[in-house]
Design a protein around this motif. Sequence first.
Motif, PDB file in Angstrom:
ATOM      1  N   GLU A  38       0.826  -1.207   0.000  1.00  0.00           N
ATOM      2  CA  GLU A  38       0.000   0.000   0.000  1.00  0.00           C
ATOM      3  C   GLU A  38       0.868   1.268   0.000  1.00  0.00           C
ATOM      4  O   GLU A  38       0.614   2.206  -0.753  1.00  0.00           O
ATOM      5  CB  GLU A  38      -0.920   0.001   1.224  1.00  0.00           C
ATOM      6  CG  GLU A  38      -2.082  -0.975   1.117  1.00  0.00           C
ATOM      7  CD  GLU A  38      -2.800  -1.165   2.443  1.00  0.00           C
ATOM      8  OE1 GLU A  38      -2.511  -0.396   3.386  1.00  0.00           O
ATOM      9  OE2 GLU A  38      -3.621  -2.088   2.562  1.00  0.00           O
ATOM     10  N   ILE A  39       1.892   1.276   0.833  1.00  0.00           N
ATOM     11  CA  ILE A  39       2.779   2.448   0.910  1.00  0.00           C
ATOM     12  C   ILE A  39       3.511   2.643  -0.412  1.00  0.00           C
ATOM     13  O   ILE A  39       3.578   3.758  -0.949  1.00  0.00           O
ATOM     14  CB  ILE A  39       3.781   2.288   2.067  1.00  0.00           C
ATOM     15  CG1 ILE A  39       3.048   2.347   3.407  1.00  0.00           C
ATOM     16  CG2 ILE A  39       4.864   3.372   2.006  1.00  0.00           C
ATOM     17  CD1 ILE A  39       3.904   1.960   4.597  1.00  0.00           C
ATOM     18  N   GLU A  40       4.070   1.561  -0.944  1.00  0.00           N
ATOM     19  CA  GLU A  40       4.836   1.661  -2.190  1.00  0.00           C
ATOM     20  C   GLU A  40       3.968   2.156  -3.342  1.00  0.00           C
ATOM     21  O   GLU A  40       4.417   2.956  -4.172  1.00  0.00           O
ATOM     22  CB  GLU A  40       5.430   0.293  -2.530  1.00  0.00           C
ATOM     23  CG  GLU A  40       6.562  -0.122  -1.593  1.00  0.00           C
ATOM     24  CD  GLU A  40       7.144  -1.481  -1.957  1.00  0.00           C
ATOM     25  OE1 GLU A  40       6.737  -2.027  -3.014  1.00  0.00           O
ATOM     26  OE2 GLU A  40       7.990  -1.995  -1.203  1.00  0.00           O
ATOM     27  N   VAL A  41       2.722   1.686  -3.400  1.00  0.00           N
ATOM     28  CA  VAL A  41       1.827   2.049  -4.505  1.00  0.00           C
ATOM     29  C   VAL A  41       1.316   3.480  -4.353  1.00  0.00           C
ATOM     30  O   VAL A  41       1.348   4.273  -5.300  1.00  0.00           O
ATOM     31  CB  VAL A  41       0.655   1.056  -4.592  1.00  0.00           C
ATOM     32  CG1 VAL A  41      -0.406   1.553  -5.577  1.00  0.00           C
ATOM     33  CG2 VAL A  41       1.155  -0.321  -5.008  1.00  0.00           C
ATOM     34  N   LYS A  42       0.846   3.818  -3.155  1.00  0.00           N
ATOM     35  CA  LYS A  42       0.228   5.135  -2.951  1.00  0.00           C
ATOM     36  C   LYS A  42       1.238   6.279  -3.051  1.00  0.00           C
ATOM     37  O   LYS A  42       0.901   7.379  -3.465  1.00  0.00           O
ATOM     38  CB  LYS A  42      -0.462   5.170  -1.579  1.00  0.00           C
ATOM     39  CG  LYS A  42      -1.685   4.268  -1.459  1.00  0.00           C
ATOM     40  CD  LYS A  42      -2.341   4.410  -0.096  1.00  0.00           C
ATOM     41  CE  LYS A  42      -3.387   3.340   0.149  1.00  0.00           C
ATOM     42  NZ  LYS A  42      -4.459   3.308  -0.833  1.00  0.00           N
ATOM     43  N   TYR A  43       2.481   6.010  -2.643  1.00  0.00           N
ATOM     44  CA  TYR A  43       3.483   7.078  -2.600  1.00  0.00           C
ATOM     45  C   TYR A  43       4.563   6.903  -3.663  1.00  0.00           C
ATOM     46  O   TYR A  43       5.647   7.477  -3.550  1.00  0.00           O
ATOM     47  CB  TYR A  43       4.121   7.127  -1.211  1.00  0.00           C
ATOM     48  CG  TYR A  43       3.138   7.521  -0.128  1.00  0.00           C
ATOM     49  CD1 TYR A  43       2.922   8.859   0.194  1.00  0.00           C
ATOM     50  CD2 TYR A  43       2.412   6.552   0.553  1.00  0.00           C
ATOM     51  CE1 TYR A  43       2.013   9.220   1.172  1.00  0.00           C
ATOM     52  CE2 TYR A  43       1.502   6.904   1.538  1.00  0.00           C
ATOM     53  CZ  TYR A  43       1.302   8.239   1.845  1.00  0.00           C
ATOM     54  OH  TYR A  43       0.398   8.597   2.815  1.00  0.00           O
ATOM     55  N   ALA A  44       4.237   6.133  -4.706  1.00  0.00           N
ATOM     56  CA  ALA A  44       5.243   5.808  -5.731  1.00  0.00           C
ATOM     57  C   ALA A  44       5.883   7.051  -6.333  1.00  0.00           C
ATOM     58  O   ALA A  44       7.107   7.132  -6.488  1.00  0.00           O
ATOM     59  CB  ALA A  44       4.613   4.955  -6.825  1.00  0.00           C
ATOM     60  N   GLY A  45       5.071   8.064  -6.668  1.00  0.00           N
ATOM     61  CA  GLY A  45       5.603   9.275  -7.291  1.00  0.00           C
ATOM     62  C   GLY A  45       6.539  10.036  -6.362  1.00  0.00           C
ATOM     63  O   GLY A  45       7.617  10.488  -6.768  1.00  0.00           O
ATOM     64  N   TYR A  46       6.124  10.172  -5.106  1.00  0.00           N
ATOM     65  CA  TYR A  46       6.949  10.898  -4.132  1.00  0.00           C
ATOM     66  C   TYR A  46       8.245  10.140  -3.835  1.00  0.00           C
ATOM     67  O   TYR A  46       9.310  10.736  -3.681  1.00  0.00           O
ATOM     68  CB  TYR A  46       6.163  11.092  -2.829  1.00  0.00           C
ATOM     69  CG  TYR A  46       4.897  11.895  -2.983  1.00  0.00           C
ATOM     70  CD1 TYR A  46       4.939  13.287  -3.124  1.00  0.00           C
ATOM     71  CD2 TYR A  46       3.650  11.270  -2.999  1.00  0.00           C
ATOM     72  CE1 TYR A  46       3.769  14.029  -3.271  1.00  0.00           C
ATOM     73  CE2 TYR A  46       2.478  11.995  -3.140  1.00  0.00           C
ATOM     74  CZ  TYR A  46       2.549  13.382  -3.277  1.00  0.00           C
ATOM     75  OH  TYR A  46       1.397  14.108  -3.421  1.00  0.00           O
ATOM     76  N   ILE A  47       8.125   8.815  -3.750  1.00  0.00           N
ATOM     77  CA  ILE A  47       9.305   7.998  -3.462  1.00  0.00           C
ATOM     78  C   ILE A  47      10.313   8.104  -4.599  1.00  0.00           C
ATOM     79  O   ILE A  47      11.519   8.232  -4.375  1.00  0.00           O
ATOM     80  CB  ILE A  47       8.893   6.525  -3.211  1.00  0.00           C
ATOM     81  CG1 ILE A  47       8.119   6.415  -1.892  1.00  0.00           C
ATOM     82  CG2 ILE A  47      10.112   5.611  -3.188  1.00  0.00           C
ATOM     83  CD1 ILE A  47       7.485   5.053  -1.656  1.00  0.00           C
ATOM     84  N   GLU A  48       9.825   8.087  -5.842  1.00  0.00           N
ATOM     85  CA  GLU A  48      10.726   8.174  -6.990  1.00  0.00           C
ATOM     86  C   GLU A  48      11.424   9.532  -7.024  1.00  0.00           C
ATOM     87  O   GLU A  48      12.617   9.622  -7.339  1.00  0.00           O
ATOM     88  CB  GLU A  48       9.948   7.949  -8.286  1.00  0.00           C
ATOM     89  CG  GLU A  48      10.815   7.961  -9.537  1.00  0.00           C
ATOM     90  CD  GLU A  48      12.016   7.027  -9.462  1.00  0.00           C
ATOM     91  OE1 GLU A  48      13.115   7.433  -9.906  1.00  0.00           O
ATOM     92  OE2 GLU A  48      11.873   5.894  -8.952  1.00  0.00           O
TER      93      GLU A  48
END
Length: 617
Positions: A538-548
């Motif tokens: 859930e974290i990886e998917v929802k925040y994918a743009g910010y994480i990248e």
Amino acid sequence: MYDVIVVGAGHAGIEAVMACCRMKKKAALVTLDLNMAGSMPCNPSIGGPAKGIVVREIDALGGLIPLVADRTALQFKMLNTTKGPGVWSLRVQSDKVEYKKEMARILSQTPGLEVIEEGCASLIIENQCVKGIRLQSGREVFSKTVILTTGTYMASTILRGHTATESGPEDQPTIQTLSECLRKHGVRTFRLKTGTPPRIQKDSIDFSQAEVQPGTDDFFAFSETTKPSDVLSFENQEVCHLIYTAPLTHQIIRNHLHDSAMYSGLVKGVGPRYCPSIEDKLVRFADKERHQLFLEPESKSMDTIYLQGFSTSMPVDVQEEMVHSLPGLQNAKIEKYAYAIEYDAVDPLQMKPSMENKIIENLFTAGQINGTSGYEEAAGQGLMAGINACLKIDQKPPFILKRDEAYIGVMIDDLCTKGTKEPYRLLTSRAEYRLLLRHDNADQRLLRKGYEIGVVSKERYEDFLKKMDMIQSTKEALATVHIKPGPDIDAYLHSLGFDGLGHGMSALELLKRPKVKVKDLLPWIQKTIDPKIASQIEIEVKYAGYIEKAKRDARHLQTMESRVLPLDLDYLHMDNLRLEARQKLDQIRPRTLGQASRISGINPSDIAILSLFVKGK
């Protein structure tokens, strides 16, 4: 002859010596009393904002504090869950008695570890290289490296009212000769101060006047190896309570400010900015009508409550008045009075990023001796000092964590680049890449590194690989689950404030929407998914743009960090560099261009000149 001698058995010393044992080194732990190993002279808790993530990082590097904290916790609480995952952090209320017992038991049973129950008087130093230690009995013990983790015990003084007493915390002896030995060989020391609040007898408190503060009704743990059966169930966990200071409390404190050791002129050291005494709060925040205080249990075997937020250096009679002015504590009996403590710390600007001292070779320092505060900061430093002492013995490059890899890396970089004039505390705001440094992904960031170094077992590493395979296969499975528009899914989305599906989409795509949870999609997924795996996805998917974006910024930082600066650069005679920049660079002697850019007083034009100079070389 030992490979490593660790002086001090606090949180830093324990992690340092255990890392050495895991790396198959012959190690000695020097402490006055093994039964005091891992003692909690201040707050009986582990974790909290940023600190909880450090404990998770210690676990990913094979450390001990996460495991023992889980086993001996009275309450588990996940903080900041209403905010983004970058600031989620676990905190446990600890049973300080059981915590110490468990630490002493593990240390006494660790193969290859010898415990020397005696005080360390000084270091044996030849040609600015440490060769061992001299015990208070006069006996000399030799080693290839020494790690000092003396905490607040070096030339420490207990301060209360107008009285100063030479003593360490909890009535333990202080070490008066060690800091003089360090100064004699060119190590700079300075005075710091911290304090602790009163302990109150539990049965003398009227808890009906306080707000109940329960833990989190879900399974959380610091260690990935901890199972639900290893910890107290939510129903059996202790509760904390919240109260506030009263107007009378403030009046008593103001009337007696001249009696406080801090304001009478007795205190010379600098206290912690982020954990001030109650009298300091009233002076610094004079407009605040009240201050939060927490009533926290210390142990199931003790009838004492820790009065969090009420540290003071007032005389005993004034403390009685102050405590009795608080709601629910009108008839409180004080088991142990509060005090301030001053102690010697070493200047962290004389420390390399590997935790080795720049002035004395093979001497490593970790914990509050480096100017930090908190059990967690100490444990993280101890772990890194232990690892790097072993790597130095093996003539291998040091293990240095970058700022985008760990909060431990942020802390050590801050200490040896910027220094500190007050007890340093880790905060989420200190980390530029906190979305990358999360509670949930500490093992993904560090466990492989720990395995390669030798502090993480093969079994633990294989379990981690299985977990990563599970995350990947589950994401692939969610990508293949096609959810079509329909009354059930539309009703679920409406309950979250969204429109119904206009067209079909994969479960993985649907997870990008805020508030959508894997567990709620299980009727459509028709597959059992481990809650921890689900939360990670859930974290990886929802925040994918910010994480990248954070990863892109981190890659830019890595470019600067890859520009290594020669150790013999003559900064003082470098043309076109400002005088302040020359002096700062010569004093700190940064390892990389990136570290140089973070030195206080160094500006972008200085870095541009330094970059051109290095490129020319």
